[in-house]
Write an enzyme that holds these catalytic residues in place. Sequence first.
Site, PDB file in Angstrom:
ATOM      1  N   GLU A  21      49.879  26.453  24.425  1.00 26.86           N
ATOM      2  CA  GLU A  21      48.912  26.110  25.457  1.00 26.86           C
ATOM      3  C   GLU A  21      47.761  25.410  24.738  1.00 26.86           C
ATOM      4  O   GLU A  21      46.868  26.053  24.184  1.00 26.86           O
ATOM      5  CB  GLU A  21      48.408  27.360  26.192  1.00 26.86           C
ATOM      6  CG  GLU A  21      47.500  27.011  27.356  1.00 26.86           C
ATOM      7  CD  GLU A  21      46.341  27.971  27.560  1.00 26.86           C
ATOM      8  OE1 GLU A  21      45.677  27.863  28.591  1.00 26.86           O
ATOM      9  OE2 GLU A  21      46.097  28.813  26.691  1.00 26.86           O
TER      10      GLU A  21
ATOM     11  N   ASP B  29      48.795  31.422  23.366  1.00 32.10           N
ATOM     12  CA  ASP B  29      47.624  31.249  24.211  1.00 32.10           C
ATOM     13  C   ASP B  29      46.469  30.603  23.452  1.00 32.10           C
ATOM     14  O   ASP B  29      46.268  30.855  22.259  1.00 32.10           O
ATOM     15  CB  ASP B  29      47.187  32.630  24.723  1.00 32.10           C
ATOM     16  CG  ASP B  29      46.010  32.568  25.659  1.00 32.10           C
ATOM     17  OD1 ASP B  29      46.141  31.937  26.723  1.00 32.10           O
ATOM     18  OD2 ASP B  29      44.953  33.139  25.325  1.00 32.10           O
TER      19      ASP B  29
END
Length: 734
Positions: free
Chosen positions: A466, A413
């Site tokens: 990401e 993330d």
Amino acid sequence: MSKDTDETAAISLTDARAIVMGNHADPFSVMGPHKVGRSRWVTAFDPGAAKISAVVKGKAHALQPVADAPGVFSGKVPGTAAYVLRGEDGFGGSWEIEDAYRFGPVIGEMDEYLLAEGTHERIWEVLGAHAMEHEGVAGVHFAVWAPNARRVSVVGDFNHWDGRRHPMRLRGTTGVWEIFVPGVGEGTVYKYEIVGVDGRTSPLKADPVGFGSQHAPENASVVRDISGYGWEDAEWMKTRAAAHDRRAPMSVYEVHLGSWKRRHDEGGRALSYKELAEELVDYAVDMGFTHLELLPVSEFPFDGSWGYQPVGMFAPTIRFGPPHEFRDLVDVAHQKGLGILLDWVPGHFPTDAHGLGRFDGTALYEHADPREGFHQDWNTYIYNYGRREVANYLVSNALYWLEEYHIDGLRVDAVASMLYRDYSRKEGEWVPNKDGGRENYEAIAMLQRVNVTSYGKVDGIMTVAEESTSFPGVSQPVDSGGLGFGYKWNMGWMNDTLEYIKKEPIHRQYHHHQMTFGLHYAFSENFVLPISHDEVVHGKGSMLTKMPGDEWEKFANLRAYYGFMWGHPGKKLLFMGQEIAQASEWNHNAEVDWGALGDARHAGMQRLVRDLNTLYRGEPALHVKDCMHDGFQWIDSNNVDESIFVWARYGDEGDRPVVVLCNFTPVERTSWRCGLPRAGRWREALNTDAEMYGGGNRGNMGGVVTTDEGWHGQPVSAEVTIPPLSAVYLVYED
């Protein structure tokens, strides 16, 4: 052993008072059994005891209270045999316990060396709470890193949350404290009480390497024995590397476990891991997805963070069951050919008092300078990646999920926030790197190490970034200067295409490039095309409500968009609920709007996604060169006036080519001449306007046959029908 001992005590008054006050620097040096001359003396502390005896082979030997040190007892205990402590409260109550201070260390010298060096790849095997047998006695070994602490104690119900009862042993220069507590085991609730170098006691801390946690809002760690699980996924584990190769079809169903489905007959509770192993796994398999991607399952205190502010990095959240039941979910998925990816959050951690912040009274896991150590956007702490023990903590945590839980991959993330020191900061609010630049060298090195370690130690896994910037080489090997990820989310593609599809069709001609621009860089990385949870929250609406027009047009637009996405180069990711075109945006306190499937239009969208997955997996041309430029060819990329896009997808030699035609206007195009790369019959393999998907059933009567007339730079062509707001797939048959 202090020198001011006499024949009546093996502990000095100074030491005894320090034990009572809870500020002794080395309790193991005075507590437990010690030699005084030729005799064995035992010293014990229990503030609830009026008397304490050491019981050896059934015979009690009274220990004497130390004057002016209430709760401290000391006395001679003959022989060398093991003893237990018997306490009496003076009111008829008594108890017997093993003495934690008669047990030697558990951590070995090699573990000490690797921990100090910051190269211990499996810290969870050493730190944390381990139910075990030590020196013939069952109990739990606790170990925690707190290098700047003056004293660390493990506390829980077993010692009345009294930090004076079980202060731990400091292991050399590692900064690691340990103690073996006999008589406790699986399910024990505990925290660490830490006295900083300034003498202040921090709020009680959860275990940074704890394997379990209490249910929120309670936040103590819980002893969980994670050993001995009987995996039945050997076949998947041997062959999964093929499923993660960039030539393989990859269609990911992203899921928030707490809001996928609820038990309304039981108060609206979320499904358990074991229930998800049946219902979620079967659903994803039936829908043709290759992988589940789970929003973070590492323990987190606040439901509204969706798991993206974790505190228990080594603990699967107890919300849905204990660790072995999370393994049940993974194991069943693997047995049914479904991979499991986890969202992993090494970019920041919350400021909750029981968490990692100022863990030992100092900025230990985080930077002390808020310009480096505090996220202004999320009000969270940033890891100090340059500290070897912190980087090792994160690298080991990645390996932990891959090894202990057979996780197939980690989606990391917020990578962009880690790569740049000035991320979301104004001038003067950030600290440049040693060269005066904005790149975070330490975070980059940590991410590279995560990837090198993960791919090097665990066969067949994958990692996904990401990452929303143009940072070069995210999915390139580390030895060639890349970050080493297997894949990267294509955030640019997602933003551009969503902006396009939200516009009224009459305006799309002015934004045609938003649908084609992604092909300029589509093969610079190994891309995943993500329609994730972030696109359907915080007032952004659902995918359906983003679409313009009346109800029919909204559904048709969305069907056409999914057709565009599945035909576009890149692996696929879709967040739960969007496969049925639910009208409401995601609510983590509710569930997917399964009731919508009573409407044929929503059921049709679900069937379309299932069929897109089936076609994508079944036609090599649609996936084997997802990440290679020679697998794609524009046929018509500049048809601005009609908002039409046509391209061909190619696989290896011998694979059938596929041509995708997309019409993003509500105007039906009949007898529309389309150039095709090969002569013969082209079967209409999928048409998003089919009646079974909720469309108007306009199309090509099963296929088209080419003529010799060249068109669009292709050697042959055919007249085709492209229904309004649709995508049509033609597969070569001859």
